[in-house]
Write a protein that holds these residues in place. Structure first.
Motif, mmCIF file in Angstrom:
data_model
loop_
_atom_site.group_PDB
_atom_site.id
_atom_site.type_symbol
_atom_site.label_atom_id
_atom_site.label_comp_id
_atom_site.label_asym_id
_atom_site.label_seq_id
_atom_site.Cartn_x
_atom_site.Cartn_y
_atom_site.Cartn_z
ATOM 1 N N PHE B 203 1.060 -1.176 -0.004
ATOM 2 C CA PHE B 203 0.005 -0.039 -0.028
ATOM 3 C C PHE B 203 0.857 1.156 -0.070
ATOM 4 O O PHE B 203 0.754 2.109 -0.987
ATOM 5 C CB PHE B 203 -0.983 0.120 1.233
ATOM 6 N N LEU B 204 1.893 1.520 0.816
ATOM 7 C CA LEU B 204 2.706 2.348 1.043
ATOM 8 C C LEU B 204 3.609 2.754 -0.221
ATOM 9 O O LEU B 204 3.979 3.719 -0.782
ATOM 10 C CB LEU B 204 3.492 2.234 2.077
ATOM 11 N N GLY B 205 4.199 1.308 -0.943
ATOM 12 C CA GLY B 205 4.783 1.554 -1.965
ATOM 13 C C GLY B 205 4.072 2.191 -3.160
ATOM 14 O O GLY B 205 4.638 2.838 -3.900
ATOM 15 N N CYS B 206 2.709 1.749 -3.342
ATOM 16 C CA CYS B 206 2.023 2.676 -4.190
ATOM 17 C C CYS B 206 1.889 3.805 -4.087
ATOM 18 O O CYS B 206 1.761 4.757 -5.258
ATOM 19 C CB CYS B 206 0.468 1.835 -4.285
ATOM 20 N N ILE B 207 1.882 4.311 -2.827
ATOM 21 C CA ILE B 207 1.456 5.646 -2.497
ATOM 22 C C ILE B 207 2.621 6.737 -2.849
ATOM 23 O O ILE B 207 2.757 7.691 -3.461
ATOM 24 C CB ILE B 207 0.951 6.157 -1.125
ATOM 25 N N LEU B 208 3.954 5.960 -2.221
ATOM 26 C CA LEU B 208 5.045 6.746 -2.122
ATOM 27 C C LEU B 208 5.737 6.669 -3.569
ATOM 28 O O LEU B 208 6.722 7.512 -3.747
ATOM 29 C CB LEU B 208 6.203 6.156 -0.847
ATOM 30 N N GLY B 209 5.654 5.617 -4.247
ATOM 31 C CA GLY B 209 6.346 5.387 -5.464
ATOM 32 C C GLY B 209 6.478 6.725 -6.485
ATOM 33 O O GLY B 209 7.410 7.062 -6.561
ATOM 34 N N PRO B 210 5.247 7.033 -6.861
ATOM 35 C CA PRO B 210 5.020 8.142 -8.006
ATOM 36 C C PRO B 210 5.642 9.435 -7.259
ATOM 37 O O PRO B 210 6.290 10.224 -7.719
ATOM 38 C CB PRO B 210 3.636 8.396 -7.930
ATOM 39 N N ILE B 211 5.804 9.627 -5.791
ATOM 40 C CA ILE B 211 6.001 10.677 -5.180
ATOM 41 C C ILE B 211 7.826 10.818 -5.219
ATOM 42 O O ILE B 211 8.107 11.677 -5.592
ATOM 43 C CB ILE B 211 5.503 10.932 -3.712
ATOM 44 N N PHE B 212 8.461 9.881 -4.853
ATOM 45 C CA PHE B 212 9.531 9.722 -5.010
ATOM 46 C C PHE B 212 10.376 9.928 -6.326
ATOM 47 O O PHE B 212 11.193 10.306 -6.809
ATOM 48 C CB PHE B 212 10.283 8.216 -4.394
ATOM 49 N N TYR B 213 9.552 9.246 -7.547
ATOM 50 C CA TYR B 213 9.775 9.374 -8.818
ATOM 51 C C TYR B 213 9.797 10.663 -9.328
ATOM 52 O O TYR B 213 10.758 11.049 -10.054
ATOM 53 C CB TYR B 213 8.445 8.242 -9.316
ATOM 54 N N SER B 214 8.717 11.421 -8.849
ATOM 55 C CA SER B 214 8.792 12.882 -9.218
ATOM 56 C C SER B 214 9.896 13.637 -8.670
ATOM 57 O O SER B 214 10.412 14.512 -9.549
ATOM 58 C CB SER B 214 7.565 13.320 -8.770
ATOM 59 N N LEU B 215 10.465 13.291 -7.692
ATOM 60 C CA LEU B 215 11.728 13.817 -7.019
ATOM 61 C C LEU B 215 13.054 13.383 -7.639
ATOM 62 O O LEU B 215 13.832 14.417 -8.237
ATOM 63 C CB LEU B 215 11.945 13.395 -5.488
ATOM 64 N N ASP B 216 13.418 12.012 -7.633
ATOM 65 C CA ASP B 216 14.485 11.525 -8.623
ATOM 66 C C ASP B 216 14.333 10.091 -8.985
ATOM 67 O O ASP B 216 13.987 9.355 -8.361
ATOM 68 C CB ASP B 216 15.632 11.655 -7.530
ATOM 69 N N ALA B 217 14.059 10.140 -10.188
ATOM 70 C CA ALA B 217 13.687 8.759 -11.035
ATOM 71 C C ALA B 217 14.687 7.836 -10.725
ATOM 72 O O ALA B 217 14.112 6.645 -10.255
ATOM 73 C CB ALA B 217 13.379 9.114 -12.525
ATOM 74 N N ASP B 218 15.834 7.878 -10.774
ATOM 75 C CA ASP B 218 16.837 6.947 -10.856
ATOM 76 C C ASP B 218 16.964 6.225 -9.316
ATOM 77 O O ASP B 218 17.002 5.205 -9.090
ATOM 78 C CB ASP B 218 18.402 7.359 -10.865
ATOM 79 N N THR B 219 16.737 6.897 -8.239
ATOM 80 C CA THR B 219 16.794 6.291 -6.891
ATOM 81 C C THR B 219 15.416 6.177 -6.530
ATOM 82 O O THR B 219 15.324 5.798 -5.076
ATOM 83 C CB THR B 219 17.442 7.439 -5.963
ATOM 84 N N SER B 220 14.377 6.472 -7.073
ATOM 85 C CA SER B 220 12.802 6.287 -6.530
ATOM 86 C C SER B 220 12.666 4.861 -6.054
ATOM 87 O O SER B 220 11.944 4.924 -5.012
ATOM 88 C CB SER B 220 11.901 6.980 -7.421
ATOM 89 N N LEU B 221 12.917 3.817 -6.744
ATOM 90 C CA LEU B 221 12.706 2.653 -6.132
ATOM 91 C C LEU B 221 13.406 2.256 -4.851
ATOM 92 O O LEU B 221 12.873 1.843 -3.975
ATOM 93 C CB LEU B 221 13.111 1.408 -7.121
ATOM 94 N N LEU B 222 14.598 2.453 -4.762
ATOM 95 C CA LEU B 222 15.170 2.193 -3.466
ATOM 96 C C LEU B 222 14.923 3.248 -2.354
ATOM 97 O O LEU B 222 14.688 2.517 -1.317
ATOM 98 C CB LEU B 222 16.803 2.606 -3.870
ATOM 99 N N MET B 223 14.419 4.414 -2.592
ATOM 100 C CA MET B 223 13.940 5.190 -1.695
ATOM 101 C C MET B 223 12.568 4.644 -1.190
ATOM 102 O O MET B 223 12.223 4.737 0.041
ATOM 103 C CB MET B 223 13.799 6.783 -1.992
ATOM 104 N N GLY B 225 11.368 1.848 -1.363
ATOM 105 C CA GLY B 225 11.388 0.653 -0.441
ATOM 106 C C GLY B 225 11.999 1.017 0.872
ATOM 107 O O GLY B 225 11.286 0.371 1.962
ATOM 108 N N LEU B 226 13.038 1.592 1.023
ATOM 109 C CA LEU B 226 13.506 1.940 2.274
ATOM 110 C C LEU B 226 12.653 2.578 3.251
ATOM 111 O O LEU B 226 12.253 2.361 4.297
ATOM 112 C CB LEU B 226 14.958 2.598 2.194
ATOM 113 N N VAL B 227 11.922 3.656 2.762
ATOM 114 C CA VAL B 227 10.899 4.577 3.479
ATOM 115 C C VAL B 227 9.558 3.958 3.725
ATOM 116 O O VAL B 227 9.047 3.556 4.895
ATOM 117 C CB VAL B 227 10.830 5.901 2.938
ATOM 118 N N GLY B 228 8.987 3.357 2.384
ATOM 119 C CA GLY B 228 7.590 2.701 2.623
ATOM 120 C C GLY B 228 7.958 1.241 3.537
ATOM 121 O O GLY B 228 6.804 1.268 4.451
ATOM 122 N N GLY B 229 8.884 0.669 3.142
ATOM 123 C CA GLY B 229 8.937 -0.523 3.951
ATOM 124 C C GLY B 229 9.321 -0.175 5.317
ATOM 125 O O GLY B 229 8.825 -0.974 6.249
ATOM 126 N N SER B 230 10.213 0.594 5.611
ATOM 127 C CA SER B 230 10.350 0.778 6.998
ATOM 128 C C SER B 230 9.157 1.233 7.806
ATOM 129 O O SER B 230 8.711 0.923 8.820
ATOM 130 C CB SER B 230 11.584 1.799 7.285
#
Lengths: 118, 244
Positions: B203-223, B225-230
């Motif tokens: 659920f959090l991955g779906c919400i945060l994914g596009p937000i981090f993607y708009s900040l920086d595409a390259d690191t968005s998955l990693l970020m 994962g770390l933020v949403g997962g934690s």
């Protein structure tokens, strides 16, 4: 090589080789560390959370922000297709992956062929 | 996920488990992977790459999101270094995907064959294995995974080649349908997740994914994962499982 590619052929292959090595590197790091992770630990639960969040983000990117041809379909249609398929999937508590995929893709195809045919 | 030694005797030998994996692969996972590779083959051709290059990608990277990023960056004239970095960053998900799947193999994870098996890991085989592993005896899980993964991997090259050769021949409508099978499959596998923490993480991955993607595409998955997962882990531990 034809079309719109600008890098030299050897550069393309170097890029591909680096991409392959980088991808396998990530996979092998996972195996290397696997022997040290206890699957009943809290750390393992946290890792599972991190992974599911990454996979969910990847999927959302493919649905919400796709590249190329898929981006010609409006985002609300793509979400509608996903929701319909999920409803078919969970309706009645049974696992219906095949029918759910079919319903989703059929809705998408009907939309595209009715509203976007040339 | 916590039951390591399940008494169910689903398989009786390694060979049995291997073919069980192959059998699981025939069906939705095969369709999903094949469709994804068809789409990638078509993409390679429309972007002006040759068949060798496109086929090599699918066989030796065998990671569709990374392959798409590679193609995308080639077309947008990125540098070799930028391409290598972006693809590797996208592939960091394999570290944790492996780390959540391979420890479930039990003792066999430590031998060298696991380094071969890991190349067969893709989102399809991962999602199916995560779902099926609790039902399979620990000693047979790797054989099952190899059967499933190998079958999917063997479809990558023919799928890509066919997509390459068919590009331009099939209608736009069909192509759109093929491309969408892949994400739709992943959305559907999320409905099969059993435990509360993983559901929260998705659920959090779906919400945060596009937000981090708009900040920086390259690191968005990693970020994500770390933020949403934690966050998911923390929330689950504090409010749902209520551990001391």
């Amino acid at each position: 090589m034809t079309g719109n590619v600008q890098l030299e052929t050897w550069q393309l292959w170097v890029a591909l080789l680096c991409a392959c090595v980088g991808t396998y590197f990530c996979r092998s790091v996972g195996v290397f560390l696997s022997g040290r992770v206890d699957q009943n630990s809290e750390f393992f639960v946290w890792l599972t959370c991190v992974t599911y969040a990454m996979v969910a983000a990847m999927t959302t990117r493919l649905v919400i922000l796709p590249q190329g041809l898929l981006s010609t379909v409006p985002v609300y249609i793509r979400i509608l297709v996903c929701l319909s398929a999920v409803i078919v999937m969970v309706w009645g508590g049974k696992r219906r992956l095949g029918p759910a995929l079919c319903v989703g893709i059929l809705i998408l195809l009907s939309y595209v062929s009715f509203y976007q045919s040339p | 996920m916590t039951n390591t030694d399940n008494p169910h005797d689903l398989y009786t030998s390694q060979k049995d488990a291997f073919w069980g994996g192959v059998k699981e692969g025939i069906g939705a996972p095969a369709v999903v992977l094949f469709a994804g590779m068809l789409g990638f083959g078509a993409m390679g051709r429309t972007n002006g790459l040759d068949l060798w290059y496109t086929g090599f990608c699918s066989t030796f990277m065998f990671a569709l999101p990374g392959q798409i990023i590679l193609l995308d960056m080639i077309v947008s004239h990125s540098s070799v270094l930028a391409i290598a970095l972006a693809v590797t960053l996208t592939s960091t998900r394999f570290v944790t995907m492996t780390l959540t799947l391979f420890p479930q193999f039990g003792r066999s994870v430590k031998d060298k064959k696991s380094f071969g098996a890991v190349h067969l890991l893709a989102m399809t085989a991962w999602a199916v294995s995560m779902r099926e592993f609790p039902k399979i005896q620990q000693q047979y899980r790797r054989s099952y995974f190899v059967g499933l993964g190998l079958f999917c991997w063997m479809l990558a090259l023919p799928g890509t080649a066919l997509g390459y050769l068919l590009a331009g021949l099939v209608s736009k409508t069909i192509t759109i349908g093929l491309i969408f099978i892949n994400p739709l499959f992943f959305v559907l596998t999320f409905t099969e997740i059993k435990n509360s923490w993983s559901k929260l993480a998705v659920f959090l991955g779906c919400i945060l994914g596009p937000i981090f993607y708009s900040l920086d595409a390259d690191t968005s998955l990693l970020m994500t994962g770390l933020v949403g997962g934690s966050l998911a882990y923390g929330f689950d531990r504090k409010f749902i499982r209520k551990l001391p």
